[in-house]
Write a protein that holds these residues in place. Structure first.
Motif, PDB file in Angstrom:
ATOM      1  N   ARG A   7      86.593  61.619 -32.484  1.00 50.18           N
ATOM      2  CA  ARG A   7      86.061  62.968 -32.368  1.00 50.18           C
ATOM      3  C   ARG A   7      87.003  63.945 -33.061  1.00 50.18           C
ATOM      4  O   ARG A   7      88.228  63.819 -32.969  1.00 50.18           O
ATOM      5  N   PHE A  65      76.313  66.830 -25.860  1.00 52.61           N
ATOM      6  CA  PHE A  65      77.324  66.000 -26.506  1.00 52.61           C
ATOM      7  C   PHE A  65      78.643  65.961 -25.725  1.00 52.61           C
ATOM      8  O   PHE A  65      79.591  65.337 -26.159  1.00 52.61           O
ATOM      9  N   GLU A  88      87.775  68.189 -34.494  1.00 50.51           N
ATOM     10  CA  GLU A  88      87.958  69.536 -33.966  1.00 50.51           C
ATOM     11  C   GLU A  88      86.632  70.282 -34.081  1.00 50.51           C
ATOM     12  O   GLU A  88      86.085  70.426 -35.175  1.00 50.51           O
ATOM     13  N   VAL A  89      86.124  70.761 -32.969  1.00 50.30           N
ATOM     14  CA  VAL A  89      84.837  71.453 -32.936  1.00 50.30           C
ATOM     15  C   VAL A  89      85.078  72.926 -32.650  1.00 50.30           C
ATOM     16  O   VAL A  89      85.759  73.277 -31.676  1.00 50.30           O
ATOM     17  N   VAL A 125      80.906  68.213 -25.343  1.00 54.51           N
ATOM     18  CA  VAL A 125      81.963  68.798 -26.163  1.00 54.51           C
ATOM     19  C   VAL A 125      82.410  70.112 -25.536  1.00 54.51           C
ATOM     20  O   VAL A 125      81.574  70.932 -25.129  1.00 54.51           O
ATOM     21  N   THR A 151      77.708  69.049 -31.624  1.00 54.81           N
ATOM     22  CA  THR A 151      78.137  67.929 -32.452  1.00 54.81           C
ATOM     23  C   THR A 151      79.340  67.250 -31.802  1.00 54.81           C
ATOM     24  O   THR A 151      80.072  67.881 -31.038  1.00 54.81           O
ATOM     25  N   ARG A 152      79.522  65.981 -32.121  1.00 54.51           N
ATOM     26  CA  ARG A 152      80.763  65.297 -31.735  1.00 54.51           C
ATOM     27  C   ARG A 152      81.782  65.341 -32.867  1.00 54.51           C
ATOM     28  O   ARG A 152      82.909  64.934 -32.706  1.00 54.51           O
ATOM     29  N   GLN A 153      81.332  65.790 -34.042  1.00 57.86           N
ATOM     30  CA  GLN A 153      82.208  65.941 -35.212  1.00 57.86           C
ATOM     31  C   GLN A 153      83.016  64.670 -35.458  1.00 57.86           C
ATOM     32  O   GLN A 153      84.244  64.676 -35.529  1.00 57.86           O
ATOM     33  N   MET A 154      82.299  63.536 -35.590  1.00 62.31           N
ATOM     34  CA  MET A 154      82.969  62.248 -35.714  1.00 62.31           C
ATOM     35  C   MET A 154      83.558  62.053 -37.112  1.00 62.31           C
ATOM     36  O   MET A 154      82.909  62.347 -38.121  1.00 62.31           O
ATOM     37  N   SER A 155      84.771  61.536 -37.142  1.00 61.51           N
ATOM     38  CA  SER A 155      85.421  61.230 -38.408  1.00 61.51           C
ATOM     39  C   SER A 155      86.334  60.037 -38.183  1.00 61.51           C
ATOM     40  O   SER A 155      87.214  60.079 -37.319  1.00 61.51           O
ATOM     41  N   SER A 187      81.855  66.222 -41.338  1.00 58.72           N
ATOM     42  CA  SER A 187      82.100  65.014 -40.553  1.00 58.72           C
ATOM     43  C   SER A 187      81.836  63.805 -41.438  1.00 58.72           C
ATOM     44  O   SER A 187      81.601  63.945 -42.638  1.00 58.72           O
ATOM     45  N   SER A 242      79.037  73.989 -31.580  1.00 61.37           N
ATOM     46  CA  SER A 242      79.410  73.026 -30.532  1.00 61.37           C
ATOM     47  C   SER A 242      78.425  71.885 -30.380  1.00 61.37           C
ATOM     48  O   SER A 242      78.668  70.964 -29.599  1.00 61.37           O
TER      49      SER A 242
END
Length: 667
Positions: free
Chosen positions: A107, A121, A109-110, A123, A99-103, A58, A97
């Motif tokens: 958000r 989160f 793909e988790v 998600v 995480t918000r996996q921010m980029s 991320s 899962s």
């Protein structure tokens, strides 16, 4: 000795996020941070969770170990730690899962074992394809190889706190029908295969460990029975050389408090959980759970509960803690108080780690630990012995100048003395205890019951003044105040006012005070309503602590009214404005309104000192009322800068009166 690895003592710095990475690799600031703890005597340092597979990448400044280009940076960190005699292990982590996996602000793909909602989160992840899972297991081996080539002494795989490998173990979160789901053996397969790959990569020369939560303490988390079975099977199969036992889950709002347990959780509070695993595991056990003093660690070891004690925050607060303990100087240790404000608190707002008591923590490359000592000591009057003034006096003395610290009250501590009166917050007073001890050790005496005014300053004639007189409660405009009973929270805590049976707390600050006073009043039999000038109570606290206190409010039966700004009172009611709709909120049957409306700095001395031309600075609450973190930071950093300016020949006139050096700042 753990297998073939000789560790010089049983003090461990566990893997913890520092946000000191540079380009997702260890950089100079991270190296300096860990080197300081190694120099201070830590036996083992485990560097923070490194992402080893692209599905976990991320924009966060986390460590990654996904390619061989990472090896030189990790090698420099390992060499710096080894230089001071400590061993170093590295973690391999995947959040799944959690995480918000921010980029790029979006958000991402988790991936997780199954598409099961994450309750923290929000998600809903994708199921990780079987082929990706096999690729991820191979990547764990590749990450371990890179640690080996970087000169690390061990590798730790993370299945703790509800992270990916724990999600595979968990039947609530793993609904798969392939070889990685279904039976207990299949759910264990990812962890077993990853550990096998790690062992193949490192051979017998490095240790392989597993970090796992003894219980995730969450309705949908791993339970003790499953964890115990995993620990028994993996240790008896020889797949791990040690187990690193922790508690809780990052996937739960309530259970995440155990990730970095604050002072509310008690010292060494997880001993029984570790002891239960001791009875079934056949390998050494590492453990961290609010072990903040050597005596607590010694008891854990003496009772045979753990083989190594994680004392991470203890060494954030005082990196020299192991060395002091070895020398028998335990009274000299600056004890961690479990406030979580600048360690995990900084991380959760995206900032590098530090410590409210130790401004150098995380800033080892940015701040000088020592000041150039002058051959002409100055006398510096310090007005106020709260945290800012106490730290300022220590900084002045360390620079070779002469601190004269005067306090209007009968004891040191300022607002910290009131903070420690809140429920479960007594340990906050340790901050004052630590500073007071350091003052005594430095030979600095505080004169109490001495209120500083301009006449006293003229009489003493110091070379400069540091104003640390603190702040006073802000008195809000409340329509109808004369008709109702309105008191300020600190007046209640100080025993200067007693509320009626039905209390409304008007909490503008949304931090410790509102929730603490609410729970305290409820425990004493009052009916309590907490009206917060925010979206929720305690929004300005570190999130683990905030969620803990939200649970306390609920258990205490305290009604919370959000978005509420105090407007007025009368004999029986309190009137608020809803911050979003601007419509009225009327709370009836009110005996007392307690306000938590912030504080204003005491600026009574500033203009008079300036008129006399005496060099001065204001620090801590005297500048702007904030927290102990800013007070101690300014007592260290801003006072250092002030002293440098005083001792500089640039822009100053230096003279002599009766043998004493006098300094006047120009302009």
């Amino acid at each position: 000795m753990v297998r073939s690895c000789l560790i010089r003592n049983r003090i461990l710095s566990t893997g913890h996020q520092t946000y000191l990475a540079e380009g997702n690799f260890p950089g100079e600031r991270m190296i300096a941070y860990h080197a300081a703890r190694a120099k201070g005597g830590a036996g083992l340092i485990i560097t923070e969770a490194a992402r080893f597979h692209t599905s976990s990448r991320s924009d966060a400044p986390d460590l990654t170990i996904m390619g061989d280009e990472a090896i030189p940076a990790y090698a420099r960190l390992a060499a710096a730690v080894h230089r001071h005699g400590s061993k170093i292990f590295g973690q391999l982590s995947h959040a799944g899962s959690v995480t918000r996996q921010m980029s790029g602000g979006m958000r991402g793909e988790v991936f997780a074992p199954s598409p099961v909602p994450d309750h923290r989160f929000q998600v809903l992840p994708r199921e990780m394809p079987t082929a990706m899972m096999e690729e991820l297991i191979d990547a764990a081996g590749d990450g371990a190889r890179r640690y080996t080539e970087a000169g690390y002494d061990g590798v730790e795989l993370m299945a703790s706190h509800g992270l990916l490998f724990a999600q595979f173990l968990n039947p609530y979160k793993n609904h798969r029908t392939d070889k990685y789901g279904g039976s207990e053996e299949n759910r264990l397969r990812p962890l077993r295969e990853a550990l096998t790959k790690v062992r193949e990569a490192v051979g017998e020369s490095l240790l392989v460990g597993l970090r796992i939560s003894a219980d995730e303490d969450d309705p949908s988390g791993l339970d003790k029975a499953t964890v115990h079975d995993v620990c028994r099977r993996l240790s008896s199969d020889g797949l791990v050389d040690y187990l690193n036992i922790t508690y809780g889950s990052m996937a739960g709002l309530g259970s995440s408090v155990h990730v970095a347990p604050p002072m509310e959780m008690g010292i060494a509070y997880l001993a029984r959980e570790v002891e239960a695993i001791r009875r079934i595991a056949t390998v050494p056990l590492f453990h961290a759970g609010r072990i903040n003093q050597p005596r607590e660690a010694e008891k854990m070891l003496r009772d045979g509960i753990a083989d190594m004690c994680g004392m991470t925050r203890a060494m954030i607060s005082d990196p020299d803690m192991p060395r002091k303990a070895l020398s028998g100087l335990t009274d000299n240790i600056r004890a961690c108080i479990g406030c979580n404000q600048a360690c995990i608190g900084h991380y959760h707002i995206g900032l590098p780690i530090s410590c409210i008591q130790n401004p150098l923590a995380g800033r080892e490359r940015l701040l000088s630990g020592e000041l150039p000592r002058s051959g002409h000591p100055l006398t510096i009057l310090i007005a106020g012995a709260g945290p800012a003034g106490m730290k300022a006096a220590l900084t002045v003395k360390a620079a070779g100048d002469i601190p004269l610290i005067l306090e209007a009250a009968s004891q040191a501590g300022g607002q910290a003395l009131l903070a420690q009166l809140l429920p479960s917050r007594a340990e906050f007073g340790g901050l004052v205890t630590n500073l007071a001890y350091e003052l005594r050790e430095a030979g600095i005496a505080t004169e109490f019951n001495r209120k500083v005014d301009i006449d006293l300053i003229r009489k003493i004639s110091p070379d400069a003044v540091i104003i640390a007189t603190g702040s006073q409660p802000f008195v809000p405009l409340v329509e109808g105040r004369e008709a109702g009973d309105v008191i300020e929270a600190t007046s209640y805590l100080a025993g200067k006012a007693e509320p009626g049976a039905s209390v409304v707390i008007a909490d503008w600050r949304c931090d410790w005070q509102g929730v603490g006073v609410a729970v305290l009043l409820a425990s004493r039999g009052h009916r309590v309503r907490l009206a917060v000038n925010g979206t929720a109570p305690a929004t300005n606290l570190q999130q683990y602590v905030r969620d803990f206190w939200a649970g306390q409010l609920h258990r205490s039966g305290i009604e919370v009214i959000p978005y509420a700004r105090l407007f007025g009172v009368d004999a029986d009611n309190a009137y608020f404005i809803h911050e979003a709709s601007h419509e009225p909120i009327i709370l009836e049957d009110v005996d007392t309104v307690i306000t938590v409306c912030g504080r204003v700095p005491d600026q009574s001395l500033d203009q008079e000192i300036a008129a006399d031309g005496i060099p001065f600075i204001s620090i801590g609450d005297s500048k702007v009322a904030r927290s102990a973190e800013e007070a101690i930071f300014e007592g260290y950093v801003e006072v250092q800068n002030f002293l440098r300016k005083l001792h500089s020949a640039d822009g100053m006139e230096v003279g002599s009166e009766g043998g004493a050096r006098r300094v006047r700042l120009q302009g």
